[in-house]
Design an enzyme around this catalytic site. Structure first.
Site, PDB file in Angstrom:
ATOM      1  CD  GLU A 161      -4.781  -1.219   3.209  1.00  0.00           C
ATOM      2  OE1 GLU A 161      -3.780  -1.818   2.754  1.00  0.00           O
ATOM      3  OE2 GLU A 161      -4.894  -0.923   4.413  1.00  0.00           O
ATOM      4  CG  HIS A 176      -0.533   0.194   2.509  1.00  0.00           C
ATOM      5  ND1 HIS A 176      -0.984  -0.522   3.597  1.00  0.00           N
ATOM      6  CD2 HIS A 176       0.379   1.075   3.019  1.00  0.00           C
ATOM      7  CE1 HIS A 176      -0.387  -0.090   4.690  1.00  0.00           C
ATOM      8  NE2 HIS A 176       0.449   0.874   4.368  1.00  0.00           N
TER       9      HIS A 176
HETATM   10  C1  F6R Z   1       1.649   6.931   6.163  1.00  0.00           C
HETATM   11  C2  F6R Z   1       1.233   6.106   5.042  1.00  0.00           C
HETATM   12  C3  F6R Z   1       1.520   4.637   4.951  1.00  0.00           C
HETATM   13  C4  F6R Z   1       2.909   4.255   5.459  1.00  0.00           C
HETATM   14  C5  F6R Z   1       3.108   2.744   5.377  1.00  0.00           C
HETATM   15  C6  F6R Z   1       4.433   2.308   5.974  1.00  0.00           C
HETATM   16  O1  F6R Z   1       1.228   8.257   5.993  1.00  0.00           O
HETATM   17  O2  F6R Z   1       0.602   6.623   4.191  1.00  0.00           O
HETATM   18  O3  F6R Z   1       1.375   4.225   3.614  1.00  0.00           O
HETATM   19  O4  F6R Z   1       3.888   4.916   4.713  1.00  0.00           O
HETATM   20  O5  F6R Z   1       2.071   2.094   6.070  1.00  0.00           O
HETATM   21  O6  F6R Z   1       4.402   2.532   7.345  1.00  0.00           O
HETATM   22  P1  F6R Z   1       5.721   2.411   8.258  1.00  0.00           P
HETATM   23  O7  F6R Z   1       6.642   3.493   7.811  1.00  0.00           O
HETATM   24  O8  F6R Z   1       5.232   2.616   9.660  1.00  0.00           O
HETATM   25  O9  F6R Z   1       6.265   1.052   8.005  1.00  0.00           O
END
Ligand code: F6R
Length: 241
Positions: free
Chosen positions: A143, A138
């Site tokens: 998603e 995503h």
């Molecule tokens: C956040 C977002 C999400 C995150 C992704 C990765 O604004 O849009 O797409 O970039 O879920 O999250 P982390 O960095 O926590 O692994």
């Protein structure tokens, strides 16, 4: 896609900060798209450190965040609005009125999505969009299965995404079920994209991004069709296969 290979999370954060600081210094007025989550925290820390040490000014910078939870107020400690204030906006000289996130408390969420999308367009579009990637590919909260034509919209979060994000909440049932996110077409309209990928947890997604086909089953795959994408990936993220 241009890939910058770095060793560690710290190096990824440093490289990303350098790329953004250079633009902020040289472009003058710019629209910066921002992400939340674990990945960009190091980047924001580097931007704050640089601002304190070198005085890089954010007076001419306008920001648009990718997403916000539905049902959390801007001051709720788990809202992305609060995250941005805590990790970045409170520590640099940005005008808060130039920072934008979707309003997850809007009474008419559909109208809020339209307003947010129109606001991005009216501001001249996003010059540089920072992205992270989910383990399922995503981007934003888009998603698998989300249309590549999607604009800012309300999404029902997948259980896997709620679970991944539950680490920031006291209990699983406190994790919101819905969010507002820029759509995939919104993200693709950005003039330039900077994707940060770190850690072994992301290795499979990174491998699929580089080697898989372009398919809505893996939203990030669309980035292959954007003409200006830079990926900064650390060693662990590149160790999949
Ligand atoms: C956040 C977002 C999400 C995150 C992704 C990765 O604004 O849009 O797409 O970039 O879920 O999250 P982390 O960095 O926590 O692994």
């Amino acid at each position: 896609m241009n890939i910058i290979k770095v060793e560690s999370y710290d190096e990824m954060s440093q490289k990303a900060a350098e790329l953004i600081i250079e633009k902020v210094k040289n472009v003058g007025r710019m629209n910066l798209g921002l992400a939340t989550g674990g990945t960009p925290k190091g980047l924001y820390q580097k931007l704050v450190e640089d601002h304190k040490a070198n005085g890089t000014s954010y007076k001419e910078v306008t920001t648009f965040n990718l997403d916000e939870y539905v049902g959390l107020s801007a001051t709720h400690p788990n809202s992305y609005n609060d995250y941005m204030n805590r990790f970045l906006f409170n520590h640099i000289n940005i005008d808060k009125s130039n920072t934008h996130l979707p309003n997850g408390l809007a009474s008419d969420l559909e109208k809020e999505c339209k307003r947010y999308e129109a606001n991005i367009d009216a501001s001249g579009g996003i010059d540089l969009q920072v992205l992270g990637i989910g383990e399922n590919g995503h981007i934003g909260f888009n998603e698998p299965g989300t249309s590549f034509d999607s604009r800012t919209h309300v999404v029902k979060l997948e259980e896997s995404t709620r679970k991944a994000n539950s680490r920031y909440f006291q209990a699983m049932d406190e994790v919101p079920t819905h969010a507002i996110t820029m759509g995939i077409a919104t993200i693709m309209k950005s003039k330039e994209i900077l994707l940060l990928v770190s850690g072994a947890r992301k290795a499979k997604a990174m491998h699929r991004l580089l080697n898989g086909e372009v398919s809505s089953a893996f939203p990030a795959s669309i980035l292959k069709q954007h003409r200006n994408v830079t990926i900064v990936a650390d060693h662990q993220a590149r160790s999949g296969g």
